[in-house]
Every structure is written in structure tokens, then in C-alpha cells.
Design a protein around this motif. Sequence first.
Motif, mmCIF file in Angstrom:
data_model
loop_
_atom_site.group_PDB
_atom_site.id
_atom_site.type_symbol
_atom_site.label_atom_id
_atom_site.label_comp_id
_atom_site.label_asym_id
_atom_site.label_seq_id
_atom_site.Cartn_x
_atom_site.Cartn_y
_atom_site.Cartn_z
ATOM 1 N N MET A 15 -69.526 -35.309 -49.899
ATOM 2 C CA MET A 15 -69.740 -36.009 -50.579
ATOM 3 C C MET A 15 -68.991 -35.702 -52.106
ATOM 4 N N ASN A 16 -68.475 -36.652 -52.669
ATOM 5 C CA ASN A 16 -67.615 -36.281 -54.011
ATOM 6 C C ASN A 16 -68.486 -36.076 -55.322
ATOM 7 N N ASN A 17 -68.164 -35.597 -56.084
ATOM 8 C CA ASN A 17 -69.091 -35.410 -57.318
ATOM 9 C C ASN A 17 -69.616 -36.549 -57.855
ATOM 10 N N VAL A 18 -68.937 -37.603 -58.012
ATOM 11 C CA VAL A 18 -69.183 -38.841 -58.446
ATOM 12 C C VAL A 18 -70.541 -39.171 -57.566
ATOM 13 N N GLY A 19 -70.122 -39.395 -56.258
ATOM 14 C CA GLY A 19 -71.012 -39.707 -55.206
ATOM 15 C C GLY A 19 -72.105 -39.182 -55.124
ATOM 16 N N GLN A 20 -72.320 -37.799 -55.464
ATOM 17 C CA GLN A 20 -73.701 -37.025 -55.745
ATOM 18 C C GLN A 20 -74.536 -37.411 -56.816
ATOM 19 N N HIS A 21 -73.807 -37.548 -57.900
ATOM 20 C CA HIS A 21 -74.637 -38.190 -58.924
ATOM 21 C C HIS A 21 -75.122 -39.605 -58.962
ATOM 22 N N LEU A 22 -74.279 -40.460 -58.380
ATOM 23 C CA LEU A 22 -74.890 -41.821 -57.942
ATOM 24 C C LEU A 22 -76.003 -41.948 -57.130
ATOM 25 N N MET A 23 -75.810 -41.097 -56.117
ATOM 26 C CA MET A 23 -76.947 -40.936 -55.290
ATOM 27 C C MET A 23 -78.116 -40.517 -55.779
ATOM 28 N N SER A 24 -77.962 -39.412 -56.546
ATOM 29 C CA SER A 24 -79.208 -38.564 -57.229
ATOM 30 C C SER A 24 -79.717 -39.424 -58.213
ATOM 31 N N GLY A 25 -79.052 -40.372 -58.922
ATOM 32 C CA GLY A 25 -79.387 -40.913 -60.075
ATOM 33 C C GLY A 25 -80.148 -42.365 -59.471
ATOM 34 N N ALA A 26 -79.582 -42.885 -58.409
ATOM 35 C CA ALA A 26 -80.334 -44.067 -57.738
ATOM 36 C C ALA A 26 -81.623 -43.757 -57.148
ATOM 37 N N LEU A 27 -81.711 -42.463 -56.557
ATOM 38 C CA LEU A 27 -83.025 -42.173 -55.953
ATOM 39 C C LEU A 27 -83.947 -41.825 -57.173
ATOM 40 N N SER A 28 -83.549 -41.494 -58.135
ATOM 41 C CA SER A 28 -84.356 -41.119 -59.272
ATOM 42 C C SER A 28 -84.876 -42.385 -59.723
ATOM 43 N N GLY A 29 -83.890 -43.519 -59.900
ATOM 44 C CA GLY A 29 -84.428 -44.867 -60.767
ATOM 45 C C GLY A 29 -85.233 -45.394 -59.689
ATOM 46 N N PHE A 30 -85.265 -45.308 -58.296
ATOM 47 C CA PHE A 30 -85.898 -46.141 -57.310
ATOM 48 C C PHE A 30 -87.490 -45.313 -57.388
ATOM 49 N N GLY A 61 -78.846 -49.110 -62.915
ATOM 50 C CA GLY A 61 -78.879 -48.200 -64.228
ATOM 51 C C GLY A 61 -78.794 -47.165 -64.562
ATOM 52 N N ILE A 62 -80.035 -46.396 -63.921
ATOM 53 C CA ILE A 62 -80.280 -45.206 -64.038
ATOM 54 C C ILE A 62 -79.076 -44.329 -63.461
ATOM 55 N N ALA A 63 -78.598 -44.771 -62.077
ATOM 56 C CA ALA A 63 -77.582 -44.191 -61.495
ATOM 57 C C ALA A 63 -76.174 -44.088 -62.098
ATOM 58 N N CYS A 64 -75.902 -45.230 -62.872
ATOM 59 C CA CYS A 64 -74.732 -45.281 -63.732
ATOM 60 C C CYS A 64 -74.912 -44.398 -65.053
ATOM 61 N N GLY A 115 -88.008 -38.649 -62.540
ATOM 62 C CA GLY A 115 -86.409 -38.980 -62.612
ATOM 63 C C GLY A 115 -85.686 -37.728 -62.497
ATOM 64 N N TRP A 116 -85.801 -36.859 -63.635
ATOM 65 C CA TRP A 116 -85.054 -35.871 -63.665
ATOM 66 C C TRP A 116 -85.214 -34.700 -62.863
ATOM 67 N N ALA A 117 -86.441 -34.485 -62.552
ATOM 68 C CA ALA A 117 -86.853 -33.599 -61.365
ATOM 69 C C ALA A 117 -86.130 -33.889 -60.034
ATOM 70 N N VAL A 118 -86.097 -35.251 -59.727
ATOM 71 C CA VAL A 118 -85.561 -35.596 -58.526
ATOM 72 C C VAL A 118 -83.980 -35.660 -58.696
ATOM 73 N N TYR A 119 -83.363 -35.939 -59.786
ATOM 74 C CA TYR A 119 -81.830 -35.954 -59.955
ATOM 75 C C TYR A 119 -81.349 -34.555 -60.254
ATOM 76 N N GLU A 120 -81.898 -33.856 -60.870
ATOM 77 C CA GLU A 120 -81.270 -32.375 -61.015
ATOM 78 C C GLU A 120 -81.567 -31.450 -59.549
ATOM 79 N N PHE A 132 -79.709 -28.932 -54.722
ATOM 80 C CA PHE A 132 -79.797 -28.951 -53.507
ATOM 81 C C PHE A 132 -78.309 -29.083 -52.690
ATOM 82 N N VAL A 133 -77.719 -30.275 -52.979
ATOM 83 C CA VAL A 133 -76.554 -30.615 -52.408
ATOM 84 C C VAL A 133 -75.221 -29.542 -52.687
ATOM 85 N N ARG A 134 -75.497 -29.017 -53.975
ATOM 86 C CA ARG A 134 -74.468 -28.187 -54.295
ATOM 87 C C ARG A 134 -74.482 -26.667 -53.482
ATOM 88 N N ALA A 135 -75.943 -26.403 -53.338
ATOM 89 C CA ALA A 135 -76.286 -25.086 -52.536
ATOM 90 C C ALA A 135 -75.798 -25.241 -50.996
#
Length: 313
Positions: free
Chosen positions: A1-16, A76-79, A289-294, A299-302
Amino acid sequence: MNNVGQHLMSGALSGFMSTICLQPLDLLKTRLQQGEGGRSRGTRSLVRTTREIVASKGVLGLWRGTSASLIRNVPGIACYLTGLNHVRTLMATSPYFAAVQTHPPNHDPTKHASVLPTLTVYGNLIAGATTRVSVGFILNPFTVLKARYESNMYAYGSVASSLGEIVRGGPRELFRGFSASALRDAPYSGLFVVFYETIKRESRRILEPESQGAVAALHSGSAAAAGMVATLATHPFDVVKTKIQVRTEDRYHGLLRTVHTIWKQRGVSGFFDGASLRLSRKVLSSAIGWAVYESVLVFVRAQENQQRRLHSE
């Protein structure tokens, strides 16, 4: 997964996660803020409003507007988080905004607290404010939809028909309350990012987290503290925004007219209706939100680094 995809996925999960868990607080805050007149809206009003909702709609009535909130908050949070990372990454290339790194040469960010860019205080302030306002402008129609769904002043049947009604109202309805939202969101997000990064950095100096659980706790605690400071500083604009978006009377058309109306009716206290609910909601949503996001990013980067090491062996 590319960098943008990682942030979008993490942000969307955080918002949900934060929306599903905390929708009742948003609903009650909107109900308290939508009223007018000289009556105080403290704990008694909160209890009375809660009882009325439960009595008429059941416990699930406290989750009214969840679908509208998800439509607003998940993208919104993902973007916002993706855009914030992109802006901070660009600003980190500038000597005016990049913070001096003090990590040892063998430092691995995926084993520590964050994989996000590091900026100066001014860099974080500018990045947070500009990104939040930009995303808020694009998604303002959904913010109006969310506020009206949470209010009991509109008998909306479905999300699609409700949004269609707002669209038919033209730009004036689509961007209703944006000026108040911008005055709230710019300082809120700027202050939040500054305090979040500062608290996280200073906490890490005292005790470097060594486990995923400790990393999540660091992010959660830092975000909760930052959310508290930023919320208290910007709450009056949240009250003004809600009034503009849910009230239809002429006295609530326009930022200055709405401010004058609230001041005339309630004085200073009128600008802090629902403050305890918003404070609770923001502290908890920031912590979740930020605990989930970061944590997801770490985890993904590791995992990616581990796969690279295995392939190189």
C-alpha cells in the motif's frame, strides 16, 4: 500500500471509530446549542434532553444522525489527516519550518512514537490551520447536513433527500455557517497539532515507549490533552456555527448578526452552550482517533520494513 493509501485508510478508520462511539455527545451538544432565549443550559437541561430523546426514540435515538456524521467524518478525517501529513511533509523540506532532529543514527521511527514529519511550532500551527479549513470548505454541505440531522428542528426522511434539499438551496445553503466553522477550525486545528506534537515529544523524552500498547497510550494521552486546550479556546465559534446552520430566523443569518443575537439573549454564557459535551467529545475523539491513526501507521510501516529485511536476506 502506498503512503497516501496508508494515511487514507488510517484516517478513515479513525473517523469511523470515533463517530460510532461518540455520536450521542454530538447529538446532545447540537440539541443544547440549537435553542435560544435566556434559559440556562447546564446539567439539568442535559439530563432533561437526554430523557426526552430516550423516552420518544429509545436509547438508539441518541445515535440519530450517525449516518450523516459518518458521511461527514469518515472522508473528512481521512482527507484531513492525509492532507495534514502531505502539507507537513512539504513544509519539512523548508529550513524555516523543519524541526531539528536529535535522534541517534540508528533510530527506527516504527519502533518509537511516530512516523509523521516533525515541524517547528509555527510550522505545525500553519499546517493544521490551513489543512483543516481547506477540507472543511469542501465538506461544508455535509457539515450542514450533520448539524440538521442531529437537530430536532428538521423532519428529514433520508440522507439522500436531505442532501438534495440542501443542494437545491444553492451555494448559500451549501456553505451556510462556513465562516464560523473556519474561525473555529483554523485555531482549533493549529493549536491541536502544536500541543499534540509538543506533549508527545516531551513525554517521549521522559519515557520512550517500547511496545505497541505504550505507543498507543502516548498518542492517546497527548491527543486528549491537546484536544482539551484547543476545544476550550474555540467553543464560542462552534455555538455560532450551529445556530447559523440549524436556525432559519433572519436574526441567525450571517456571522455578526448571529453573534449579536446570542450576546443579546444570553450574554457570555450563551457562547458556551454545550461546552462540556463538546469538550468530552473532542477529548475522547482525539484520544481514540489519533491513537488509531498513528498506531495503524506505525504498525503498517513496521510490517513493510520487516518484509524488506526478509527480502534482502
